[in-house]
Design an enzyme around this catalytic site. Sequence first.
Site, PDB file in Angstrom:
ATOM      1  N   HIS A  18       0.849  -1.206   0.000  1.00 19.43           N
ATOM      2  CA  HIS A  18       0.000   0.000   0.000  1.00 19.43           C
ATOM      3  C   HIS A  18       0.884   1.254   0.000  1.00 19.43           C
ATOM      4  O   HIS A  18       0.624   2.212  -0.733  1.00 19.43           O
ATOM      5  CB  HIS A  18      -0.903   0.029   1.244  1.00 19.43           C
ATOM      6  CG  HIS A  18      -1.881  -1.097   1.338  1.00 19.43           C
ATOM      7  ND1 HIS A  18      -2.006  -1.892   2.452  1.00 19.43           N
ATOM      8  CD2 HIS A  18      -2.806  -1.567   0.451  1.00 19.43           C
ATOM      9  CE1 HIS A  18      -2.971  -2.784   2.262  1.00 19.43           C
ATOM     10  NE2 HIS A  18      -3.465  -2.619   1.055  1.00 19.43           N
ATOM     11  N   LYS A  42     -15.058  -8.862   4.991  1.00 16.47           N
ATOM     12  CA  LYS A  42     -13.853  -9.112   5.787  1.00 16.47           C
ATOM     13  C   LYS A  42     -14.118  -8.705   7.236  1.00 16.47           C
ATOM     14  O   LYS A  42     -14.777  -7.703   7.479  1.00 16.47           O
ATOM     15  CB  LYS A  42     -12.666  -8.282   5.260  1.00 16.47           C
ATOM     16  CG  LYS A  42     -12.306  -8.560   3.808  1.00 16.47           C
ATOM     17  CD  LYS A  42     -11.123  -7.719   3.347  1.00 16.47           C
ATOM     18  CE  LYS A  42     -10.752  -7.996   1.890  1.00 16.47           C
ATOM     19  NZ  LYS A  42      -9.680  -7.139   1.385  1.00 16.47           N
ATOM     20  N   ARG A  91      -2.087  -6.293  -8.261  1.00 17.71           N
ATOM     21  CA  ARG A  91      -0.895  -7.100  -8.013  1.00 17.71           C
ATOM     22  C   ARG A  91      -0.710  -8.160  -9.067  1.00 17.71           C
ATOM     23  O   ARG A  91       0.334  -8.328  -9.642  1.00 17.71           O
ATOM     24  CB  ARG A  91      -0.994  -7.778  -6.638  1.00 17.71           C
ATOM     25  CG  ARG A  91      -0.765  -6.829  -5.507  1.00 17.71           C
ATOM     26  CD  ARG A  91      -1.298  -7.383  -4.231  1.00 17.71           C
ATOM     27  NE  ARG A  91      -2.747  -7.444  -4.277  1.00 17.71           N
ATOM     28  CZ  ARG A  91      -3.516  -7.726  -3.250  1.00 17.71           C
ATOM     29  NH1 ARG A  91      -2.973  -8.012  -2.089  1.00 17.71           N
ATOM     30  NH2 ARG A  91      -4.828  -7.736  -3.364  1.00 17.71           N
ATOM     31  N   SER A 129      -2.630  -7.861   2.973  1.00 14.23           N
ATOM     32  CA  SER A 129      -2.860  -7.685   4.412  1.00 14.23           C
ATOM     33  C   SER A 129      -3.211  -9.021   5.046  1.00 14.23           C
ATOM     34  O   SER A 129      -2.764  -9.341   6.147  1.00 14.23           O
ATOM     35  CB  SER A 129      -4.016  -6.709   4.650  1.00 14.23           C
ATOM     36  OG  SER A 129      -3.732  -5.464   4.097  1.00 14.23           O
TER      37      SER A 129
HETATM   38  P1  ADP Z   1      -9.893  -3.894  -0.307  1.00 15.03           P
HETATM   39  O1  ADP Z   1     -10.642  -4.657   0.739  1.00 15.03           O
HETATM   40  O2  ADP Z   1     -10.594  -2.654  -0.755  1.00 15.03           O
HETATM   41  O3  ADP Z   1      -9.381  -4.721  -1.458  1.00 15.03           O
HETATM   42  P2  ADP Z   1      -7.119  -3.767   0.616  1.00 15.03           P
HETATM   43  O4  ADP Z   1      -6.596  -3.054   1.810  1.00 15.03           O
HETATM   44  O5  ADP Z   1      -6.953  -5.245   0.555  1.00 15.03           O
HETATM   45  O6  ADP Z   1      -8.624  -3.311   0.497  1.00 15.03           O
HETATM   46  O7  ADP Z   1      -6.452  -3.155  -0.687  1.00 15.03           O
HETATM   47  C1  ADP Z   1      -6.607  -1.790  -1.023  1.00 15.03           C
HETATM   48  C2  ADP Z   1      -6.047  -1.575  -2.418  1.00 15.03           C
HETATM   49  O8  ADP Z   1      -4.645  -1.793  -2.390  1.00 15.03           O
HETATM   50  C3  ADP Z   1      -6.582  -2.545  -3.467  1.00 15.03           C
HETATM   51  O9  ADP Z   1      -6.656  -1.859  -4.708  1.00 15.03           O
HETATM   52  C4  ADP Z   1      -5.544  -3.620  -3.543  1.00 15.03           C
HETATM   53  O10 ADP Z   1      -5.523  -4.268  -4.801  1.00 15.03           O
HETATM   54  C5  ADP Z   1      -4.301  -2.798  -3.324  1.00 15.03           C
HETATM   55  N1  ADP Z   1      -3.214  -3.590  -2.762  1.00 15.03           N
HETATM   56  C6  ADP Z   1      -3.249  -4.449  -1.729  1.00 15.03           C
HETATM   57  N2  ADP Z   1      -2.025  -4.995  -1.497  1.00 15.03           N
HETATM   58  C7  ADP Z   1      -1.203  -4.457  -2.426  1.00 15.03           C
HETATM   59  C8  ADP Z   1       0.180  -4.627  -2.770  1.00 15.03           C
HETATM   60  N3  ADP Z   1       0.947  -5.492  -2.117  1.00 15.03           N
HETATM   61  N4  ADP Z   1       0.674  -3.904  -3.756  1.00 15.03           N
HETATM   62  C9  ADP Z   1      -0.130  -3.052  -4.451  1.00 15.03           C
HETATM   63  N5  ADP Z   1      -1.419  -2.856  -4.224  1.00 15.03           N
HETATM   64  C10 ADP Z   1      -1.964  -3.547  -3.235  1.00 15.03           C
END
Ligand code: ADP
Length: 163
Positions: A18, A42, A91, A129
């Site tokens: 992130h 979630k 990703r 995460s």
């Molecule tokens: P959500 O529940 O909205 O998917 P996340 O916190 O899992 O929330 O992810 C928020 C955003 O960050 C999403 O667009 C996700 O694809 C992106 N994201 C999550 N992990 C990574 C990573 N390792 N690298 C790049 N983008 C990521």
Amino acid sequence: MNRIAIYPGTFDPFTNGHLDIVTRVRDLFDRVVVAVTNNPSKTPLFTTEERVALIRESVSAFPSVEVDAFEGLLVDYAKQKSAKVILRGLRAVSDFEYELQMALMNRWLNAGIETFFMAPNAEHSFLSSGLVKEVASYGGDVHKLVPECVGAALTGKISKSSG
Ligand code: ADP
């Protein structure tokens, strides 16, 4: 013109993946709003307030980045913030179908807001995460995968829930 982008997510917790995205976009917009939401599918480990506080600490060196929380429709929140761009990270191919569906639904709801997809550094492309929480819950060392404050908070949460 004030160019504002929203980077929405669950961020439970905020990882270096992130942070990679925020670091890449922070100079491309006048303001980037990292917006914490509750994804109903979630069950979060950290409360919304905890997630906001951890992200604030992680991005404190970036003056153009603001951290907030919201409920309800993302396009309504974006409009309220005068943002024309939604940022999402991609990703791997596995992210694509869901992200495309969301982007098209958001465009259908408000055609004035565009979704931009960002690719992280390859070294962050395996990071999620969920995986960070799983590894940490079994005592694995995740400190190099998350900002320092998040690593400390994870250790605190996990030691509390196991003892
Ligand atoms: P959500 O529940 O909205 O998917 P996340 O916190 O899992 O929330 O992810 C928020 C955003 O960050 C999403 O667009 C996700 O694809 C992106 N994201 C999550 N992990 C990574 C990573 N390792 N690298 C790049 N983008 C990521």
